[in-house]
Design a protein around this motif. Structure first.
Motif, PDB file in Angstrom:
ATOM      1  N   LEU A  21      38.260   1.528  42.394  1.00 36.12           N
ATOM      2  CA  LEU A  21      38.758   2.591  43.284  1.00 36.12           C
ATOM      3  C   LEU A  21      37.611   3.233  44.062  1.00 36.12           C
ATOM      4  O   LEU A  21      37.749   3.544  45.244  1.00 36.12           O
ATOM      5  N   ALA A  22      36.496   3.418  43.395  1.00 33.67           N
ATOM      6  CA  ALA A  22      35.339   4.031  44.058  1.00 33.67           C
ATOM      7  C   ALA A  22      34.794   3.140  45.164  1.00 33.67           C
ATOM      8  O   ALA A  22      34.283   3.640  46.164  1.00 33.67           O
ATOM      9  N   ARG A  23      34.899   1.831  44.993  1.00 31.54           N
ATOM     10  CA  ARG A  23      34.432   0.933  46.059  1.00 31.54           C
ATOM     11  C   ARG A  23      35.419   0.918  47.223  1.00 31.54           C
ATOM     12  O   ARG A  23      35.027   0.794  48.378  1.00 31.54           O
ATOM     13  N   LEU A  24      36.717   1.033  46.929  1.00 31.50           N
ATOM     14  CA  LEU A  24      37.720   1.043  47.994  1.00 31.50           C
ATOM     15  C   LEU A  24      37.661   2.326  48.813  1.00 31.50           C
ATOM     16  O   LEU A  24      37.861   2.316  50.023  1.00 31.50           O
ATOM     17  N   ARG A  25      37.422   3.433  48.142  1.00 29.00           N
ATOM     18  CA  ARG A  25      37.355   4.743  48.810  1.00 29.00           C
ATOM     19  C   ARG A  25      36.191   5.527  48.216  1.00 29.00           C
ATOM     20  O   ARG A  25      36.368   6.345  47.310  1.00 29.00           O
ATOM     21  N   PRO A  26      34.989   5.246  48.685  1.00 30.00           N
ATOM     22  CA  PRO A  26      33.790   5.850  48.093  1.00 30.00           C
ATOM     23  C   PRO A  26      33.776   7.375  48.199  1.00 30.00           C
ATOM     24  O   PRO A  26      34.348   7.967  49.115  1.00 30.00           O
ATOM     25  N   ASP A  27      33.089   7.985  47.239  1.00 28.91           N
ATOM     26  CA  ASP A  27      32.998   9.447  47.211  1.00 28.91           C
ATOM     27  C   ASP A  27      32.401  10.015  48.493  1.00 28.91           C
ATOM     28  O   ASP A  27      32.816  11.078  48.948  1.00 28.91           O
ATOM     29  N   ALA A  28      31.447   9.320  49.079  1.00 30.61           N
ATOM     30  CA  ALA A  28      30.844   9.808  50.326  1.00 30.61           C
ATOM     31  C   ALA A  28      31.900   9.904  51.423  1.00 30.61           C
ATOM     32  O   ALA A  28      31.935  10.884  52.177  1.00 30.61           O
ATOM     33  N   ARG A  29      32.769   8.917  51.496  1.00 31.60           N
ATOM     34  CA  ARG A  29      33.823   8.953  52.516  1.00 31.60           C
ATOM     35  C   ARG A  29      34.830  10.056  52.214  1.00 31.60           C
ATOM     36  O   ARG A  29      35.283  10.771  53.120  1.00 31.60           O
ATOM     37  N   ARG A  30      35.175  10.231  50.951  1.00 29.49           N
ATOM     38  CA  ARG A  30      36.090  11.314  50.566  1.00 29.49           C
ATOM     39  C   ARG A  30      35.485  12.675  50.911  1.00 29.49           C
ATOM     40  O   ARG A  30      36.186  13.561  51.411  1.00 29.49           O
ATOM     41  N   PHE A  31      34.182  12.836  50.676  1.00 30.31           N
ATOM     42  CA  PHE A  31      33.478  14.074  51.011  1.00 30.31           C
ATOM     43  C   PHE A  31      33.539  14.327  52.520  1.00 30.31           C
ATOM     44  O   PHE A  31      33.852  15.432  52.972  1.00 30.31           O
ATOM     45  N   ALA A  32      33.270  13.293  53.294  1.00 33.84           N
ATOM     46  CA  ALA A  32      33.300  13.410  54.763  1.00 33.84           C
ATOM     47  C   ALA A  32      34.714  13.735  55.255  1.00 33.84           C
ATOM     48  O   ALA A  32      34.888  14.560  56.161  1.00 33.84           O
ATOM     49  N   GLU A  33      35.715  13.107  54.670  1.00 39.20           N
ATOM     50  CA  GLU A  33      37.110  13.378  55.067  1.00 39.20           C
ATOM     51  C   GLU A  33      37.477  14.831  54.781  1.00 39.20           C
ATOM     52  O   GLU A  33      38.144  15.486  55.578  1.00 39.20           O
ATOM     53  N   ARG A  34      37.056  15.326  53.623  1.00 39.11           N
ATOM     54  CA  ARG A  34      37.338  16.721  53.286  1.00 39.11           C
ATOM     55  C   ARG A  34      36.622  17.671  54.258  1.00 39.11           C
ATOM     56  O   ARG A  34      37.196  18.676  54.672  1.00 39.11           O
ATOM     57  N   ALA A  35      35.387  17.346  54.607  1.00 42.35           N
ATOM     58  CA  ALA A  35      34.657  18.184  55.564  1.00 42.35           C
ATOM     59  C   ALA A  35      35.407  18.250  56.893  1.00 42.35           C
ATOM     60  O   ALA A  35      35.590  19.326  57.461  1.00 42.35           O
ATOM     61  N   THR A  36      35.856  17.111  57.368  1.00 37.89           N
ATOM     62  CA  THR A  36      36.585  17.057  58.636  1.00 37.89           C
ATOM     63  C   THR A  36      37.879  17.862  58.558  1.00 37.89           C
ATOM     64  O   THR A  36      38.206  18.633  59.469  1.00 37.89           O
ATOM     65  N   ARG A  37      38.595  17.700  57.469  1.00 38.41           N
ATOM     66  CA  ARG A  37      39.870  18.416  57.330  1.00 38.41           C
ATOM     67  C   ARG A  37      39.633  19.926  57.220  1.00 38.41           C
ATOM     68  O   ARG A  37      40.372  20.718  57.822  1.00 38.41           O
ATOM     69  N   LEU A  38      38.626  20.331  56.463  1.00 45.28           N
ATOM     70  CA  LEU A  38      38.312  21.758  56.353  1.00 45.28           C
ATOM     71  C   LEU A  38      37.920  22.336  57.708  1.00 45.28           C
ATOM     72  O   LEU A  38      38.376  23.424  58.082  1.00 45.28           O
ATOM     73  N   GLN A  39      37.096  21.614  58.454  1.00 48.14           N
ATOM     74  CA  GLN A  39      36.694  22.082  59.776  1.00 48.14           C
ATOM     75  C   GLN A  39      37.918  22.242  60.678  1.00 48.14           C
ATOM     76  O   GLN A  39      38.000  23.191  61.453  1.00 48.14           O
TER      77      GLN A  39
END
Length: 177
Positions: A21-39
Motif C-alpha cells: 500500500l505504501a508503494r502504491l500511495r507513498p506517504d510523501a504523496r499523501r502529505f502533499a495531497e493533504r497540503a493541497t487540500r488544506l490550502q
C-alpha cells in the motif's frame, strides 16, 4: 527532516503501513495531497515542491518543500506566555474552524501549529490528518482535545491554560452558531 542550503526542507517518510500500500500511495504523496487540500480550505501549510522516492522497495519516500513561515506555538508558550495567553481565543477559534471544516488532526498540538507572520495560524506535520465529510461531532472534538491534552502531559506542561482554552472554544462555538 533535512534543511537544504537553499532553505527548503526534505522530509523523509518511512512508512509504517503495509509496504504494498505504501508503494502504491507513498506517504510523501499523501502529505502533499493533504497540503493541497488544506490550502484549498484556506489553511496555511508548507508549499510542496516535489515528491520523490528514496527507496521504493522499503517504501521510503520524501517531500521537498518550502517551510511555512511562523513560530510554533510551543515556542510562543515557553518564551512569551503573556502573548500566548492573549492569543488563546484566536487559537480556540482556529481549532473550531478546523473542526467545522471536518478536519480531524490527531497530531493537534502546540508544536504542529504555527503563528504565521500575518497573525493567522498554519499547520505542519499533518500526515495523520483526516478529512471528514461534515463538521466533527462532539465525540471527535473531545477525542481531538484529548490528543492535545496527552501531548501536554507527555511534555510535562503543568501550567497550560486548559480550562481557558476550552472556555474560549465554547465561546467561539456559540458566537458562530
Amino acid at each position: 527532516m533535512v534543511r537544504l542550503p537553499d532553505g527548503t526542507l526534505l522530509k523523509i517518510f518511512r512508512s509504517r503501513r503495509n509496504p504494498l500500500l505504501a508503494r502504491l500511495r507513498p506517504d510523501a504523496r499523501r502529505f502533499a495531497e493533504r497540503a493541497t487540500r488544506l490550502q484549498g480550505l484556506g489553511i496555511h501549510t508548507p508549499a510542496i515542491l516535489e515528491c520523490l522516492w528514496i527507496d521504493r522497495d522499503k517504501a521510503v519516500s520524501a517531500c521537498l518543500y518550502r517551510p511555512l513561515d511562523g513560530q510554533p506555538l510551543d515556542k510562543l508558550f515557553r518564551d512569551s506566555r503573556g502573548e500566548f495567553d492573549r492569543r488563546l481565543p484566536q487559537l480556540a477559534s482556529y481549532i473550531l474552524k478546523l473542526h467545522r471544516l471536518g478536519i480531524y488532526f490527531r497530531s493537534l498540538h502546540l508544536g504542529n501549529i504555527l503563528r504565521t507572520p500575518d497573525g493567522d495560524f498554519g499547520l505542519i506535520d499533518f500526515l495523520d490528518l483526516r478529512f471528514k465529510r461534515r463538521p466533527l461531532g462532539p465525540m471527535l472534538v473531545r477525542r481531538n482535545f484529548q490528543h492535545l491534552q496527552r501531548y501536554l502531559q507527555r511534555r510535562k506542561v503543568a501550567d497550560f491554560p486548559w480550562s481557558e482554552l476550552q472556555a474560549a472554544y465554547e465561546a467561539a462555538s456559540k458566537a458562530s452558531s
